[in-house]
Design an enzyme around this catalytic site. Structure first.
Site, PDB file in Angstrom:
ATOM      1  N   LYS A  76       0.844  -1.197   0.000  1.00  0.00           N
ATOM      2  CA  LYS A  76       0.000   0.000   0.000  1.00  0.00           C
ATOM      3  C   LYS A  76       0.880   1.248   0.000  1.00  0.00           C
ATOM      4  CE  LYS A  76      -0.417  -0.248   5.034  1.00  0.00           C
ATOM      5  NZ  LYS A  76      -1.333  -0.250   6.193  1.00  0.00           N
ATOM      6  N   ARG A 118     -10.962  -0.341  14.685  1.00  0.00           N
ATOM      7  CA  ARG A 118     -10.857   0.515  13.510  1.00  0.00           C
ATOM      8  C   ARG A 118     -11.963   0.131  12.525  1.00  0.00           C
ATOM      9  NH1 ARG A 118      -4.977   1.045  10.752  1.00  0.00           N
ATOM     10  NH2 ARG A 118      -5.396  -1.120  10.187  1.00  0.00           N
ATOM     11  N   HIS A 169      -6.500  -7.671  12.591  1.00  0.00           N
ATOM     12  CA  HIS A 169      -5.304  -6.825  12.615  1.00  0.00           C
ATOM     13  C   HIS A 169      -4.879  -6.597  14.065  1.00  0.00           C
ATOM     14  CE1 HIS A 169      -2.565  -4.041  10.565  1.00  0.00           C
ATOM     15  NE2 HIS A 169      -2.643  -3.308  11.656  1.00  0.00           N
ATOM     16  N   ARG A 186       1.176 -11.415   6.581  1.00  0.00           N
ATOM     17  CA  ARG A 186       1.193 -10.139   5.879  1.00  0.00           C
ATOM     18  C   ARG A 186       2.470  -9.386   6.248  1.00  0.00           C
ATOM     19  NH1 ARG A 186      -3.902  -9.756   8.488  1.00  0.00           N
ATOM     20  NH2 ARG A 186      -3.056  -8.033   9.702  1.00  0.00           N
ATOM     21  N   TYR A 201      13.956  30.567   7.233  1.00  0.00           N
ATOM     22  CA  TYR A 201      12.747  31.185   7.783  1.00  0.00           C
ATOM     23  C   TYR A 201      12.774  31.243   9.309  1.00  0.00           C
ATOM     24  CZ  TYR A 201      10.470  30.605   3.205  1.00  0.00           C
ATOM     25  OH  TYR A 201      10.130  30.670   1.883  1.00  0.00           O
ATOM     26  N   CYS A 223      12.826  24.135   4.346  1.00  0.00           N
ATOM     27  CA  CYS A 223      11.873  24.827   3.481  1.00  0.00           C
ATOM     28  C   CYS A 223      11.142  23.824   2.580  1.00  0.00           C
ATOM     29  CB  CYS A 223      12.603  25.857   2.620  1.00  0.00           C
ATOM     30  SG  CYS A 223      13.685  26.967   3.544  1.00  0.00           S
ATOM     31  N   MET A 224      10.216  24.335   1.778  1.00  0.00           N
ATOM     32  CA  MET A 224       9.449  23.455   0.903  1.00  0.00           C
ATOM     33  C   MET A 224      10.344  22.745  -0.113  1.00  0.00           C
ATOM     34  SD  MET A 224       6.262  24.331  -1.645  1.00  0.00           S
ATOM     35  CE  MET A 224       5.142  24.753  -0.300  1.00  0.00           C
ATOM     36  N   ASP A 225      11.343  23.445  -0.658  1.00  0.00           N
ATOM     37  CA  ASP A 225      12.136  22.907  -1.756  1.00  0.00           C
ATOM     38  C   ASP A 225      13.628  22.889  -1.478  1.00  0.00           C
ATOM     39  OD1 ASP A 225       9.691  23.029  -3.500  1.00  0.00           O
ATOM     40  OD2 ASP A 225      10.007  25.178  -3.159  1.00  0.00           O
TER      41      ASP A 225
END
Length: 343
Positions: free
Chosen positions: A5, A102, A131, A185, A229, A276-278
């Protein structure tokens, strides 16, 4: 049953699935319908189970793509019977809730659900499963006892079952003997990032993923200057700073601000300032130190061989290794090494 998954925990599900088939894996599990369809479209014909509770309007797609459906409630069982009556065929995996709280059937719902499915043409009960919430305290025994009690009460002991996950396989392998017709699993252990690595030195797992970027810029900042930042890091002395072309949009957690290390030429350097983001920045030390060997274009190992492990990165980010590899975004290209020996 290989659990692939979340795009095989960020590793690339189609490529991983083909490699696992070559290794002898019999079937797969994913979390969502689009993940399962993607495997079919990639040429994976082996059985695929979706763990999540299905939305009933999606059941025709399960049948069309021959995908295993989790029977998570009486409502789902009735919907499957309805669609089977219209000519669809289903591979049903009956999910019992033994303590995870769940999804899954309560013990008192099992008899009627099994009877409904068994007497519906076009429905095959492929397995009964549950599970585990944990394997590191006595609750695991409670869950297994509840599960086995239900199997015995409803004459399901000859059905295929799957209960044991990566944690159970690594920490409690003796539990397997309690299930006569069992599948297991394995998920995160397939990728070598299980937390048992830190707790059990004899666990022989090798991490699959190595996450790298490159140095895109180098500058020297003066004593007292801030970096990134919110000015969360200030130079205690003149310091060479390398900018790395990766950030939280690539899956490198912002929580690693001022906490993590990366590897460059086999040497560890600290992450300084806000991620930072990038981009993020790395402190190379003062002029005249080992950091002088670092240049623009050099490889930076965020985790994997030549840098910190995924386990270390997870600890610095106060999370688990699952999240670290899962969050590597789709804009990060994946390159696959040939497993065959090179001449």
């Amino acid at each position: 049953m290989a659990v692939i998954k979340a795009d095989a925990y960020g590793h690339g599900a189609p490529r991983v699935a083909h490699a696992l088939l070559d290794a002898g894996v019999a079937q797969f599990a994913v979390a969502t319908l689009p993940e399962a369809i993607a495997l079919r479209e990639a040429g994976i014909a082996a059985p695929v189970l979706i763990f999540g509770a299905p939305l009933v309007e999606m059941l025709p797609a399960y049948a069309a793509y021959d995908i295993g459906v989790t029977v998570s409630s009486v409502h789902v069982a009735k919907a499957i019977a309805h669609h089977a009556g219209a000519g669809h065929r289903f591979s049903a995996h009956v999910k019992l809730d033994t303590g995870m709280r769940r999804i899954g059937l309560e013990a008192g719902e099992v008899a009627a659900t099994i009877a409904l499915l068994e007497h519906t043409a076009g429905v095959d009960i492929a397995s009964v499963w549950t599970h585990l919430a944990t394997v590191q305290d006595a609750f695991v025994e409670e869950q297994i006892d509840r599960f086995l009690d239900v199997l015995e009460q409803h004459d399901l002991t000859e059905r295929y079952t799957h209960v044991l996950n990566s944690s159970a396989l690594l920490w409690k392998p003796e539990l397997a003997s309690r299930f006569p017709r069992r599948m297991v699993r394995s998920g995160i252990a397939l990728f070598g990032l299980h937390k048992a690595l830190a707790a059990q030195p004899d666990v022989q797992l090798r991490p699959v993923m190595r996450l790298t970027s490159r140095v895109s810029h180098i500058k020297t900042v003066a004593t007292g200057e801030s970096v990134s930042y919110d000015r969360r890091w200030r130079a205690p002395r003149p310091t060479r700073v390398a900018t790395v072309a990766a950030g939280y949009a690539d899956g490198y957690p912002r929580a690693l601000t001022n906490r993590a290390f990366v590897g460059i030429h086999g040497v560890r350097y600290p992450v300084i300032g806000t991620v930072c983001m990038d981009m993020f920045m790395v402190g190379l030390g003062p002029a005249g130190s080992a950091g002088d060997a670092v240049h623009v274009g050099d490889e930076v190992v965020l985790f994997g061989e030549g840098g910190p492990s995924g386990m270390e990165v997870a600890a610095w980010a106060e999370t688990i290794p699952y999240e670290i590899c899962c969050r590597v975004s789709q804009r990060v290209p994946r390159f696959y090494a040939d497993a065959a020996p090179q001449e």
